[in-house]
Scaffold this motif. Structure first.
Motif, PDB file in Angstrom:
ATOM      1  N   ARG A 346     -19.210 -11.940  -8.210  1.00  0.00           N
ATOM      2  CA  ARG A 346     -19.356 -11.684  -9.707  1.00  0.00           C
ATOM      3  C   ARG A 346     -18.771 -10.464 -10.072  1.00  0.00           C
ATOM      4  O   ARG A 346     -18.513 -10.277 -11.313  1.00  0.00           O
ATOM      5  N   LEU A 347     -18.798  -9.419  -9.194  1.00  0.00           N
ATOM      6  CA  LEU A 347     -18.086  -8.267  -9.709  1.00  0.00           C
ATOM      7  C   LEU A 347     -16.505  -7.966  -9.711  1.00  0.00           C
ATOM      8  O   LEU A 347     -16.192  -7.550 -10.723  1.00  0.00           O
ATOM      9  N   TYR A 348     -16.083  -8.631  -8.612  1.00  0.00           N
ATOM     10  CA  TYR A 348     -14.562  -8.592  -8.515  1.00  0.00           C
ATOM     11  C   TYR A 348     -13.809  -9.579  -8.459  1.00  0.00           C
ATOM     12  O   TYR A 348     -14.441 -10.619  -8.170  1.00  0.00           O
ATOM     13  N   LYS A 349     -12.555  -9.621  -8.711  1.00  0.00           N
ATOM     14  CA  LYS A 349     -11.607 -10.802  -8.721  1.00  0.00           C
ATOM     15  C   LYS A 349     -11.367 -11.198  -7.528  1.00  0.00           C
ATOM     16  O   LYS A 349     -11.046 -12.214  -7.054  1.00  0.00           O
ATOM     17  N   GLY A 350     -11.531 -10.196  -6.481  1.00  0.00           N
ATOM     18  CA  GLY A 350     -11.017 -10.406  -5.145  1.00  0.00           C
ATOM     19  C   GLY A 350     -10.777  -9.150  -4.343  1.00  0.00           C
ATOM     20  O   GLY A 350     -11.175  -8.044  -4.819  1.00  0.00           O
ATOM     21  N   ILE A 351     -10.897  -9.258  -2.896  1.00  0.00           N
ATOM     22  CA  ILE A 351     -10.800  -8.075  -2.147  1.00  0.00           C
ATOM     23  C   ILE A 351      -9.524  -8.366  -1.320  1.00  0.00           C
ATOM     24  O   ILE A 351      -9.329  -9.199  -0.579  1.00  0.00           O
ATOM     25  N   GLU A 352      -8.667  -7.233  -1.721  1.00  0.00           N
ATOM     26  CA  GLU A 352      -7.106  -7.384  -0.888  1.00  0.00           C
ATOM     27  C   GLU A 352      -7.276  -6.314   0.396  1.00  0.00           C
ATOM     28  O   GLU A 352      -7.730  -5.240   0.211  1.00  0.00           O
ATOM     29  N   SER A 588      -2.147  -1.370 -10.200  1.00  0.00           N
ATOM     30  CA  SER A 588      -1.932  -1.280 -11.541  1.00  0.00           C
ATOM     31  C   SER A 588      -2.780  -0.358 -12.228  1.00  0.00           C
ATOM     32  O   SER A 588      -2.190   0.413 -13.151  1.00  0.00           O
ATOM     33  N   SER A 589      -3.948  -0.090 -11.990  1.00  0.00           N
ATOM     34  CA  SER A 589      -4.739   0.861 -12.811  1.00  0.00           C
ATOM     35  C   SER A 589      -4.131   2.175 -12.792  1.00  0.00           C
ATOM     36  O   SER A 589      -4.331   3.035 -13.773  1.00  0.00           O
ATOM     37  N   SER A 590      -3.916   2.592 -11.554  1.00  0.00           N
ATOM     38  CA  SER A 590      -3.431   3.864 -11.185  1.00  0.00           C
ATOM     39  C   SER A 590      -2.220   4.439 -11.915  1.00  0.00           C
ATOM     40  O   SER A 590      -1.926   5.415 -12.392  1.00  0.00           O
ATOM     41  N   VAL A 591      -1.254   3.130 -11.742  1.00  0.00           N
ATOM     42  CA  VAL A 591       0.182   3.509 -12.327  1.00  0.00           C
ATOM     43  C   VAL A 591      -0.003   3.560 -13.735  1.00  0.00           C
ATOM     44  O   VAL A 591       0.975   4.441 -14.458  1.00  0.00           O
ATOM     45  N   VAL A 592      -0.639   2.687 -14.566  1.00  0.00           N
ATOM     46  CA  VAL A 592      -0.801   2.831 -15.940  1.00  0.00           C
ATOM     47  C   VAL A 592      -1.603   3.961 -16.515  1.00  0.00           C
ATOM     48  O   VAL A 592      -1.137   4.443 -17.475  1.00  0.00           O
ATOM     49  N   ALA A 593      -2.344   4.464 -15.625  1.00  0.00           N
ATOM     50  CA  ALA A 593      -3.239   5.762 -15.985  1.00  0.00           C
ATOM     51  C   ALA A 593      -2.286   6.907 -15.851  1.00  0.00           C
ATOM     52  O   ALA A 593      -2.237   7.788 -16.644  1.00  0.00           O
ATOM     53  N   GLN A 594      -1.457   7.101 -14.954  1.00  0.00           N
ATOM     54  CA  GLN A 594      -0.509   8.017 -14.704  1.00  0.00           C
ATOM     55  C   GLN A 594       0.485   8.123 -15.912  1.00  0.00           C
ATOM     56  O   GLN A 594       1.034   9.141 -16.493  1.00  0.00           O
ATOM     57  N   ALA A 595       0.783   6.902 -16.309  1.00  0.00           N
ATOM     58  CA  ALA A 595       2.027   6.595 -17.494  1.00  0.00           C
ATOM     59  C   ALA A 595       1.304   7.157 -18.987  1.00  0.00           C
ATOM     60  O   ALA A 595       1.938   7.681 -19.674  1.00  0.00           O
ATOM     61  N   LEU A 620       7.488   5.311  -6.537  1.00  0.00           N
ATOM     62  CA  LEU A 620       6.541   4.753  -5.215  1.00  0.00           C
ATOM     63  C   LEU A 620       7.080   4.124  -4.118  1.00  0.00           C
ATOM     64  O   LEU A 620       7.106   4.150  -3.005  1.00  0.00           O
ATOM     65  N   LEU A 621       8.105   3.097  -4.644  1.00  0.00           N
ATOM     66  CA  LEU A 621       8.896   2.256  -3.624  1.00  0.00           C
ATOM     67  C   LEU A 621       9.795   2.979  -2.906  1.00  0.00           C
ATOM     68  O   LEU A 621       9.988   2.726  -1.731  1.00  0.00           O
ATOM     69  N   GLN A 622      10.571   4.046  -3.522  1.00  0.00           N
ATOM     70  CA  GLN A 622      11.295   4.981  -2.513  1.00  0.00           C
ATOM     71  C   GLN A 622      10.465   5.907  -1.774  1.00  0.00           C
ATOM     72  O   GLN A 622      11.001   6.245  -0.661  1.00  0.00           O
ATOM     73  N   ARG A 623       9.385   6.003  -2.103  1.00  0.00           N
ATOM     74  CA  ARG A 623       8.560   6.769  -1.195  1.00  0.00           C
ATOM     75  C   ARG A 623       7.796   5.958  -0.152  1.00  0.00           C
ATOM     76  O   ARG A 623       6.886   6.447   0.626  1.00  0.00           O
ATOM     77  N   ASN A 624       8.081   4.651  -0.101  1.00  0.00           N
ATOM     78  CA  ASN A 624       7.394   3.702   0.777  1.00  0.00           C
ATOM     79  C   ASN A 624       5.789   3.778   0.687  1.00  0.00           C
ATOM     80  O   ASN A 624       5.270   3.530   1.647  1.00  0.00           O
ATOM     81  N   ALA A 625       5.541   4.149  -0.434  1.00  0.00           N
ATOM     82  CA  ALA A 625       4.126   3.855  -0.731  1.00  0.00           C
ATOM     83  C   ALA A 625       3.520   2.248  -0.819  1.00  0.00           C
ATOM     84  O   ALA A 625       4.407   1.564  -1.470  1.00  0.00           O
ATOM     85  N   PRO A 626       2.597   2.100  -0.088  1.00  0.00           N
ATOM     86  CA  PRO A 626       2.271   0.685  -0.245  1.00  0.00           C
ATOM     87  C   PRO A 626       1.425   0.245  -1.487  1.00  0.00           C
ATOM     88  O   PRO A 626       0.903   0.910  -2.277  1.00  0.00           O
ATOM     89  N   LEU A 627       2.013  -0.839  -2.119  1.00  0.00           N
ATOM     90  CA  LEU A 627       1.837  -1.301  -3.588  1.00  0.00           C
ATOM     91  C   LEU A 627       0.735  -2.618  -3.224  1.00  0.00           C
ATOM     92  O   LEU A 627       0.823  -3.357  -2.462  1.00  0.00           O
ATOM     93  N   ALA A 628      -0.211  -2.622  -4.284  1.00  0.00           N
ATOM     94  CA  ALA A 628      -1.181  -3.769  -4.378  1.00  0.00           C
ATOM     95  C   ALA A 628      -0.477  -4.726  -4.681  1.00  0.00           C
ATOM     96  O   ALA A 628       0.731  -4.989  -5.485  1.00  0.00           O
ATOM     97  N   SER A 629      -1.006  -6.116  -4.470  1.00  0.00           N
ATOM     98  CA  SER A 629      -0.237  -7.467  -4.427  1.00  0.00           C
ATOM     99  C   SER A 629       0.052  -7.511  -6.163  1.00  0.00           C
ATOM    100  O   SER A 629       0.941  -8.309  -6.370  1.00  0.00           O
TER     101      SER A 629
END
Length: 922
Positions: A346-352, A588-595, A620-629
């Motif tokens: 009910r709360l979430y679209k899914g758990i990754e 997506s919420s973290s990168v949009v918030a920063q922008a 973030l890609l060049q820093r090899n940071a893991p991205l959400a799906s």
């Protein structure tokens, strides 16, 4: 989850028939797996087998092993039901089917046509006898998979549990006669998830042990537990390597015994990972603790110190243990998982989730100590829910006693929670009881989970670690209670936090409300809302024993002194925090918030926002940071397009810094690939009244109000650690440039100053010292043309890069402004006052400075930032924090520190120093 086999996967393959000695032996026999299922197997598979969890990574292991050589699957006990399940699963997953399963007769599950053809083949083959050993050996020669069983199912007569002929003998003999690698692959199917008990019950004696049940118990478990069953693959054994390691053993039967022992150990570990150690209830744990001689002796010493009877102190210890000890029940775990399945859906679209496979492997080596980030009350439930669902025994969880209220307290206790008080330094009996209980849990092999930050993060950043429980964990290994522990850093992230509004109020100075039944009833209102996705990432587990050895700790004699112990604990704590940051998915919420927060104007167009997000994601890609799906999948789908745009001649980090303003081609292309997810995220922010959306004929404009910046600041802080080095250097460059003091030595000195001042705010890279990190960062700035000149002499900032530097600096400037507010407030301290009163004063000072325009960012006025700043000022001797006992409550006090008393202008000087970071010539 397995799916129903398709018709194309059910075609029968004609195996070669042996016509003479030069042709391979015909492997067809009544025990081989069914290639064309009859109606019985199809019905059982559709109703029952498809619900069994068999993770794709486990299936991938089997595909790889089948390509590498001959595979001999090993099952701990003979079971027609387990054999049938793997038959169905291998069909569904496209794995090669087993050609021999000794003792298995599958004719009721074959298609009628197959049975008829088999009957006539057997008529034509009369007189030619083939033993199972012949088929086993021939199958290995032909690289066909087979299944062998180590023992028969046990029931009333357990002495009939072993086979008279050992199939491992044939496997070993076959390996000596071929160069093909033979893999012994343990496969486990657990129908009954409950831990083993201390004593055998009458049911065990009549219907068989849980790990080798009789037919009746197996059928009952199958019907009752098929929704909770787990299929898993143990660690394979390469027989050629095993023989090489035991080449000194001459007798074949001894080699077989050693091989059997290794396989049994693997089955034991797999079952322990899923079921956990032997179950003991809370009463048994308390009784065993109260029989521990060192514990009792220390209690008696405390009684002597108090000058009271030992029995009084022992009763006090029992009372504390009743308050602390968990009462872990598998039934409560399963009930909670059923409820949470409904609630989370009910709360979430899914758990990754990422990184669980390495945690499962670590659990086979030693008990787990799971150390997650702490951002929400959901954190308590999430890891246990995911562990149980993926075949790991849920851990015991250290919970604050504020959660021990009816009706959740008893339920949490049965779910593995043990409760601790916020502070018990002044209570040595409680402290001893708690420490002894933690050691007992880890010694017994139970996994442990606690939040090293202590409380929930209200800002989205990691909080400074608290070392109490981590000290007990380290002592467990150093004192010899257990040989090793596996430390598992875990990052938990949310697209939208449930407690967002309460956090915002608390950051504004409002008092935190306590947990109670009324709050629980009000919390049910969140079920009417949706909160996006949840992200759970595990970093590589740390062997505590190996870590201590790397730190030079002599595990035979322990720590040399208290200073060595403190240093080791701190290094481990920050290594765990680094692991949490490393596994934290950028959402997506973290990168949009920063922008949005980095936008210097009143509003931002949809196109410009996409480009800014593209620039951030590229970095973030060049820093090899893991991205959400939600971010990684669109990029993977457009990989060829993006590769054509990227300039591979430049330093990747420098290239992304040069395009951080979102005007580069790569940023634009990435933003276009992420259009859909950016739109979904902005719509989520608009629906929560964080953004306002304005639609025009040719564009869409988003506007962020100053009062809502704190909402987005939380999400931006989830990824700020990836930018902190560049941000601090950018802020220092602008500071030195503003006062026309942009020389290399001054820049490095000021960067070191601000980095050390903010050390409680950010987790810096642990494996590199400041000089290395500074050199790498300023070199990237030079290569991206953000600065020019000789870094050893005078540096200049090109006009074209000034906007880039401000975009980077804004990530840490709100924190610097918060420290400026605290320094201004500390300068007004002339006597000791309640800390609560001083924090209220800081809130007023910060609000006034923001309205006057002396500070720019509303999010700088934050109670968490103020608390960290006061801790740093306390370390520098500028303020002094103390406690005053009033009745049963301890009141926090704050006043001038020693340095402030000897140097009255010290706080004012610090404020003036920080003020220079706040002004710009842009």
């Amino acid at each position: 989850m397995p799916v129903e086999p398709s018709q194309s996967e059910q075609r029968e393959t004609v195996l070669p028939v042996r016509r003479n000695s030069n042709r391979p032996l015909d492997l067809r026999n009544p025990t081989m797996m069914v290639e064309r299922p009859g109606w019985a197997l199809r019905i059982v598979g559709r109703i029952f087998f498809r619900r069994v969890r068999f993770d794709d990574d486990q299936v991938g292991k089997l595909h790889d092993l089948n390509r590498e050589g001959a595979v001999v699957y090993v099952m701990s006990s003979q079971s027609l039901l387990d054999y049938l399940y793997f038959n169905w699963a291998f069909l569904a997953k496209g794995l090669p089917l087993v050609v021999l399963g000794k003792g298995m007769r599958l004719w009721p599950f074959r298609a009628i046509g197959t049975l008829i053809r088999s009957f006539f083949r057997r008529l034509g083959r009369r007189g030619r006898q083939r033993t199972d050993d012949d088929i086993l050996k021939a199958a290995i020669e032909q690289d066909k998979p087979v299944v062998i069983f180590l023992r028969k199912a046990r029931a009333i007569l357990p002495w009939f549990g072993e086979f008279t002929e050992d199939p491992l003998r044939v496997v070993v003999q076959s390996q000596t006669e071929t160069d093909t690698v033979i893999h012994l692959v343990p496969i486990v199917l657990v129908w009954e998830r409950g831990p083993d008990r201390l004593k055998r019950s009458l049911v065990d004696m009549i219907f068989g042990e849980p790990d080798a049940p009789g037919r009746i118990r197996k059928i009952v478990n199958f019907i009752w537990n098929h929704r909770k069953a787990i299929a898993t693959v143990g660690t394979p054994i390469a027989v050629n390597q095993f023989l090489e390691e035991h080449r000194h053993v001459e007798r074949a039967e001894v080699i077989g015994q050693k091989l059997r022992w290794s396989l049994n150990q693997t089955f034991h570990l797999e079952n322990k990972v899923i079921k956990g150690p032997v179950l003991k209830n809370s009463a048994q744990i308390r009784e065993e603790l109260m029989r521990l001689t060192p514990f009792i002796n220390r209690l008696d010493e405390m009684a002597e110190e108090r000058n009271c009877h030992p029995e009084e102190v022992r009763k006090e210890a029992v009372k504390y243990l009743k308050e602390i000890v968990a009462n872990w029940k598998i039934g409560a775990i399963e009930f909670c998982c059923i409820v949470l399945t409904f609630v989370f859906s009910r709360l979430y679209k899914g758990i990754e989730m990422t990184g669980l496979a390495q945690v499962q492997e670590a659990a086979k080596k030693a008990p787990l100590v799971v150390l997650p980030s702490h951002k929400s009350h959901i954190d308590y439930l999430l890891i246990s829910f995911m562990f149980y669902g993926h075949g790991l025994v849920p851990p015991h969880i250290a919970s604050g006693n504020n959660l021990n209220f009816f009706p959740l307290g008893p339920l949490f206790r049965r779910g593995g929670a043990f409760f601790l008080r916020r502070s018990f330094r002044q209570n040595p009996v409680y402290s001893l009881a708690f420490k002894t209980y933690v050691h007992k849990l880890l010694k017994e092999g139970y996994s442990l989970e606690f939040f090293m930050e202590g409380g929930r993060s209200r800002t989205g950043k990691l909080l400074k670690p608290r070392y109490g429980l981590l000290t007990h964990v380290i002592d467990t290994v150093v004192d010899g209670h257990t040989r090793d522990l596996q430390i598992c850093p875990a990052a938990i992230g949310y697209e939208k936090i449930i407690e967002g509004q309460s956090y915002k109020r608390e950051l504004g100075g409002e008092k935190k409300s306590g947990e109670n039944l009324g709050g629980l009833i009000q919390a049910t209102q969140v079920l009417a809302s949706r909160y996006g996705r949840v992200y759970l990432g595990f970093d590589e587990p740390i062997s505590l024993r190996e870590f201590l050895e790397e730190e030079g700790i002599d595990l035979e004699n322990g720590f040399v002194d208290d200073e060595q112990k403190r240093r080791t604990i701190k290094r481990l704590a920050y290594r765990v925090l680094s692991g949490i940051n490393h596994s934290n998915l950028a959402t997506s919420s973290s990168v949009v918030a920063q922008a949005l927060l980095g936008n210097p104007r009143r509003g931002i167009s949809r196109v410009a926002l996409q480009a800014r997000v593209g620039a951030i994601v590229d970095y973030l890609l060049q820093r090899n940071a893991p991205l959400a799906s939600s971010l990684s999948r669109p990029l993977a789908a457009n990989r060829i397009l993006l590769e054509g745009v990227r300039d591979n001649t430049q330093n990747p980090i420098a290239a992304t810094l040069a395009g951080i303003d979102g005007l580069g081609d790569m940023a634009v292309r990435i933003g276009e690939c992420l259009t859909r997810v950016i739109d979904e995220t902005t719509e989520l922010f608009v629906s929560n009244k964080i953004l306002s959306k304005h639609v025009y004929e040719d564009s869409v404009v988003y506007q962020l109000l100053p009062q809502q910046r704190l909402d987005l600041d939380y999400y931006m802080n989830n990824i700020v650690h990836h930018f902190v080095r560049e941000s601090l250097l950018a802020a220092t460059l602008l500071r030195c440039w503003a006062v026309d003091d942009l020389f290399g030595d001054r820049l490095k000195k000021e960067t070191l100053f601000i980095s050390q001042l903010l050390k409680l705010e950010y987790v810096f890279e642990q494996r590199k010292d400041f000089d290395t990190q500074y050199r790498e960062t300023i070199q990237a700035f030079e290569e991206s043309a953000l600065i020019e000149g000789d870094r050893a002499a005078r540096i200049t900032i090109p006009r074209s890069s000034q906007h880039h530097l401000k975009l980077l600096a804004h990530l840490t400037l709100p924190v610097i402004e918060g420290y400026f507010v605290v320094a201004r407030g500390a300068a007004t301290l002339d006597d000791t006052i309640p800390e609560k009163e001083f924090l209220e004063r800081l809130q007023k000072i910060g609000d006034r400075l923001w309205r006057e325009g002396e500070i720019t960012y509303k999010e700088a006025v934050s109670s968490v930032t103020f608390d960290n700043a006061l801790s740093r000022l306390q370390e520098e001797g500028l303020v002094k924090r103390d406690f005053q006992q009033q009745r049963r409550k301890a009141i926090k006090l704050i006043g001038p520190g020693k340095k402030a008393l000897s140097e009255p202008e010290a706080c004012t000087e610090l404020a003036e120093h920080l003020r220079k970071f706040l002004y710009r010539r842009i």
